[in-house]
Write a protein that holds these residues in place. Structure first.
Motif, PDB file in Angstrom:
ATOM      1  N   LYS A   1       9.669  -0.905  -4.756  1.00  0.00           N
ATOM      2  CA  LYS A   1      10.274  -2.133  -4.231  1.00  0.00           C
ATOM      3  C   LYS A   1      11.044  -1.891  -2.945  1.00  0.00           C
ATOM      4  O   LYS A   1      10.954  -2.673  -1.994  1.00  0.00           O
ATOM      5  N   GLU A   2      11.810  -0.794  -2.878  1.00  0.00           N
ATOM      6  CA  GLU A   2      12.617  -0.484  -1.692  1.00  0.00           C
ATOM      7  C   GLU A   2      11.760   0.323  -0.715  1.00  0.00           C
ATOM      8  O   GLU A   2      11.813   1.544  -0.673  1.00  0.00           O
ATOM      9  N   GLU A   3      10.965  -0.363   0.077  1.00  0.00           N
ATOM     10  CA  GLU A   3       9.926   0.265   0.878  1.00  0.00           C
ATOM     11  C   GLU A   3      10.455   1.216   1.946  1.00  0.00           C
ATOM     12  O   GLU A   3      11.504   0.996   2.539  1.00  0.00           O
ATOM     13  N   LEU A   4       9.662   2.271   2.169  1.00  0.00           N
ATOM     14  CA  LEU A   4       9.831   3.148   3.322  1.00  0.00           C
ATOM     15  C   LEU A   4       8.728   2.828   4.331  1.00  0.00           C
ATOM     16  O   LEU A   4       7.675   2.283   3.967  1.00  0.00           O
ATOM     17  N   PHE A   5       8.938   3.216   5.568  1.00  0.00           N
ATOM     18  CA  PHE A   5       7.932   2.965   6.613  1.00  0.00           C
ATOM     19  C   PHE A   5       7.599   4.303   7.267  1.00  0.00           C
ATOM     20  O   PHE A   5       8.178   4.699   8.282  1.00  0.00           O
TER      21      PHE A   5
ATOM     22  N   ILE B   1       0.840  -1.206   0.000  1.00  0.00           N
ATOM     23  CA  ILE B   1       0.000   0.000   0.000  1.00  0.00           C
ATOM     24  C   ILE B   1       0.875   1.256   0.000  1.00  0.00           C
ATOM     25  O   ILE B   1       0.363   2.364   0.025  1.00  0.00           O
ATOM     26  N   LYS B   2       2.177   1.073  -0.084  1.00  0.00           N
ATOM     27  CA  LYS B   2       3.098   2.221  -0.055  1.00  0.00           C
ATOM     28  C   LYS B   2       3.319   2.715  -1.483  1.00  0.00           C
ATOM     29  O   LYS B   2       4.408   2.570  -2.054  1.00  0.00           O
ATOM     30  N   THR B   3       2.265   3.299  -2.043  1.00  0.00           N
ATOM     31  CA  THR B   3       2.303   3.739  -3.442  1.00  0.00           C
ATOM     32  C   THR B   3       1.893   5.202  -3.598  1.00  0.00           C
ATOM     33  O   THR B   3       1.591   5.645  -4.705  1.00  0.00           O
ATOM     34  N   HIS B   4       1.895   5.945  -2.508  1.00  0.00           N
ATOM     35  CA  HIS B   4       1.536   7.365  -2.575  1.00  0.00           C
ATOM     36  C   HIS B   4       2.581   8.114  -3.402  1.00  0.00           C
ATOM     37  O   HIS B   4       3.778   8.036  -3.131  1.00  0.00           O
ATOM     38  N   GLY B   5       2.120   8.804  -4.441  1.00  0.00           N
ATOM     39  CA  GLY B   5       3.039   9.591  -5.256  1.00  0.00           C
ATOM     40  C   GLY B   5       3.685   8.858  -6.412  1.00  0.00           C
ATOM     41  O   GLY B   5       4.624   9.368  -7.029  1.00  0.00           O
ATOM     42  N   THR B   6       3.187   7.671  -6.742  1.00  0.00           N
ATOM     43  CA  THR B   6       3.825   6.906  -7.823  1.00  0.00           C
ATOM     44  C   THR B   6       3.744   7.640  -9.163  1.00  0.00           C
ATOM     45  O   THR B   6       4.724   7.689  -9.916  1.00  0.00           O
ATOM     46  N   GLY B   7       2.577   8.215  -9.471  1.00  0.00           N
ATOM     47  CA  GLY B   7       2.428   8.912 -10.747  1.00  0.00           C
ATOM     48  C   GLY B   7       3.318  10.137 -10.838  1.00  0.00           C
ATOM     49  O   GLY B   7       3.941  10.401 -11.877  1.00  0.00           O
ATOM     50  N   ASP B   8       3.400  10.892  -9.750  1.00  0.00           N
ATOM     51  CA  ASP B   8       4.269  12.067  -9.709  1.00  0.00           C
ATOM     52  C   ASP B   8       5.723  11.662  -9.908  1.00  0.00           C
ATOM     53  O   ASP B   8       6.476  12.298 -10.660  1.00  0.00           O
ATOM     54  N   THR B   9       6.129  10.611  -9.212  1.00  0.00           N
ATOM     55  CA  THR B   9       7.525  10.175  -9.250  1.00  0.00           C
ATOM     56  C   THR B   9       7.905   9.679 -10.641  1.00  0.00           C
ATOM     57  O   THR B   9       8.981  10.010 -11.163  1.00  0.00           O
ATOM     58  N   PHE B  10       7.039   8.902 -11.256  1.00  0.00           N
ATOM     59  CA  PHE B  10       7.294   8.376 -12.604  1.00  0.00           C
ATOM     60  C   PHE B  10       7.431   9.519 -13.616  1.00  0.00           C
ATOM     61  O   PHE B  10       8.400   9.590 -14.379  1.00  0.00           O
ATOM     62  N   SER B  11       6.474  10.432 -13.601  1.00  0.00           N
ATOM     63  CA  SER B  11       6.480  11.508 -14.594  1.00  0.00           C
ATOM     64  C   SER B  11       7.619  12.490 -14.352  1.00  0.00           C
ATOM     65  O   SER B  11       8.210  13.020 -15.304  1.00  0.00           O
ATOM     66  N   SER B  12       7.953  12.739 -13.089  1.00  0.00           N
ATOM     67  CA  SER B  12       9.048  13.672 -12.821  1.00  0.00           C
ATOM     68  C   SER B  12      10.398  13.059 -13.179  1.00  0.00           C
ATOM     69  O   SER B  12      11.318  13.795 -13.591  1.00  0.00           O
ATOM     70  N   CYS B  13      10.528  11.752 -13.063  1.00  0.00           N
ATOM     71  CA  CYS B  13      11.760  11.108 -13.512  1.00  0.00           C
ATOM     72  C   CYS B  13      11.913  11.262 -15.021  1.00  0.00           C
ATOM     73  O   CYS B  13      13.012  11.567 -15.516  1.00  0.00           O
ATOM     74  N   ILE B  14      10.838  11.083 -15.759  1.00  0.00           N
ATOM     75  CA  ILE B  14      10.880  11.275 -17.214  1.00  0.00           C
ATOM     76  C   ILE B  14      11.307  12.703 -17.540  1.00  0.00           C
ATOM     77  O   ILE B  14      12.161  12.939 -18.406  1.00  0.00           O
ATOM     78  N   ALA B  15      10.728  13.677 -16.841  1.00  0.00           N
ATOM     79  CA  ALA B  15      11.072  15.081 -17.087  1.00  0.00           C
ATOM     80  C   ALA B  15      12.547  15.348 -16.800  1.00  0.00           C
ATOM     81  O   ALA B  15      13.222  16.057 -17.558  1.00  0.00           O
ATOM     82  N   ALA B  16      13.062  14.779 -15.717  1.00  0.00           N
ATOM     83  CA  ALA B  16      14.476  14.969 -15.379  1.00  0.00           C
ATOM     84  C   ALA B  16      15.384  14.399 -16.465  1.00  0.00           C
ATOM     85  O   ALA B  16      16.381  15.019 -16.851  1.00  0.00           O
ATOM     86  N   GLU B  17      15.031  13.230 -16.974  1.00  0.00           N
ATOM     87  CA  GLU B  17      15.861  12.611 -18.016  1.00  0.00           C
ATOM     88  C   GLU B  17      15.801  13.414 -19.313  1.00  0.00           C
ATOM     89  O   GLU B  17      16.814  13.563 -20.019  1.00  0.00           O
ATOM     90  N   LEU B  18      14.629  13.951 -19.644  1.00  0.00           N
ATOM     91  CA  LEU B  18      14.516  14.804 -20.832  1.00  0.00           C
ATOM     92  C   LEU B  18      15.366  16.065 -20.672  1.00  0.00           C
ATOM     93  O   LEU B  18      16.006  16.517 -21.624  1.00  0.00           O
ATOM     94  N   ALA B  19      15.385  16.624 -19.469  1.00  0.00           N
ATOM     95  CA  ALA B  19      16.196  17.822 -19.216  1.00  0.00           C
ATOM     96  C   ALA B  19      17.679  17.530 -19.405  1.00  0.00           C
ATOM     97  O   ALA B  19      18.454  18.422 -19.755  1.00  0.00           O
TER      98      ALA B  19
END
Length: 273
Positions: free
Chosen positions: A248-252, A209-227
């Motif tokens: 995969k590398e969970e935070l608590f 259930i530790k998936t808060h922010g997955t969409g933001d993180t995915f899209s911002s990584c793409i933006a960083a790589e494009l930059a």
């Protein structure tokens, strides 16, 4: 070192006081991927891992001032949008994007928070389709967001392909339909490029259930790589590897839908087909 030569990227989105999504997730991702991140805040939220308790859109005049300030000083090579609140704020962002050159635009059409709180008003949907998507270099909807944008159910792989084609007809160059909401098998995302080439990105499904922010993180990584000058295909693949590692590398942290791990390593188990 030449002035302004460091890769620079901006997020245009809402602030998450809980730190797991929104501007905070974007900035953490930019930093991990070695791009200098900055922000144009569209809305403030009071939220944590249990949900969004309240949201406050920033006055549009101040949003414009943020655009003007950044454009006058920085050499921004890519941008991404997240939470845009409502029709008025979408139009403000669109108007400003037309006046500046912030490089390729990644649109993450954020609509609903993990806890169910609406982050985009209904009257803003058509504006996003008609005004924002034609400015986009790539759009990254999940299945519920894709359904809202195309106006029909997107629940199968064939429907994902059709939705990508229909979104491309709205003017966006590249489309990623994220298939994490599909119930069976591995997590699969469908990618349709401007050239007409397409492929699937597949990774093992992680039960968490530790998936808060997955969409933001995915899209911002793409933006960083494009930059940083990566091709769109390279940027998407790295984005998929990054979000897989971040899940995969969970935070608590917190008592609800916890955040992904923004200092995670790129995962190796992403398959291209």
């Amino acid at each position: 070192m030449t002035i302004n030569s460091t890769p620079q990227v901006v997020t245009i989105a809402g602030s998450d006081s809980g730190g797991g999504a929104g501007v905070q997730a974007d900035l953490k991702t930019f930093q991990n991927r070695h791009a200098f991140g900055m922000s144009i805040i569209v809305a403030l939220t009071a939220q944590n891992t249990l949900g969004v308790q309240n949201a406050f859109p920033i006055p549009t005049e101040f949003i414009t001032e943020q655009f003007t300030s950044l454009a006058s000083d920085f050499n921004i090579k890519a941008a991404k949008t997240g939470m845009l609140a409502d029709k008025e704020h979408v139009l403000c962002v669109v108007d400003n994007l037309k006046k500046v050159d912030f490089g390729p635009l990644v649109v993450d059409p954020v609509m609903i928070a993990k806890g169910g709180h609406a982050l985009l008003s209904e009257d803003a949907i058509e504006v996003i389709k008609e005004e924002l998507l034609p400015l986009a270099f790539v759009v990254t909807p999940n299945l519920p967001e894709a359904e809202v944008l195309v106006g029909y159910p997107v629940t199968t792989e064939e429907e994902m392909k059709k939705a990508a084609q229909d979104l491309q007809q709205l003017g966006v160059k590249h489309v990623i339909i994220k298939g994490g909401h599909l119930e069976n098998g591995n997590a699969k995302d469908y990618v349709l490029l401007e050239s007409g080439d397409s492929f699937w990105l597949e990774s093992p499904r992680i039960e968490t259930i530790k998936t808060h922010g997955t969409g933001d993180t995915f899209s911002s990584c793409i933006a960083a790589e494009l930059a940083k000058g990566k091709s769109i295909k390279e940027a998407i693949i790295i984005g998929k590897r990054f979000i897989q590692g971040a899940i995969k590398e969970e935070l608590f942290v917190g008592h609800g839908h916890g955040p992904t791990n923004h200092w995670a390593e790129l995962a190796d188990e992403v398959l291209l087909s």
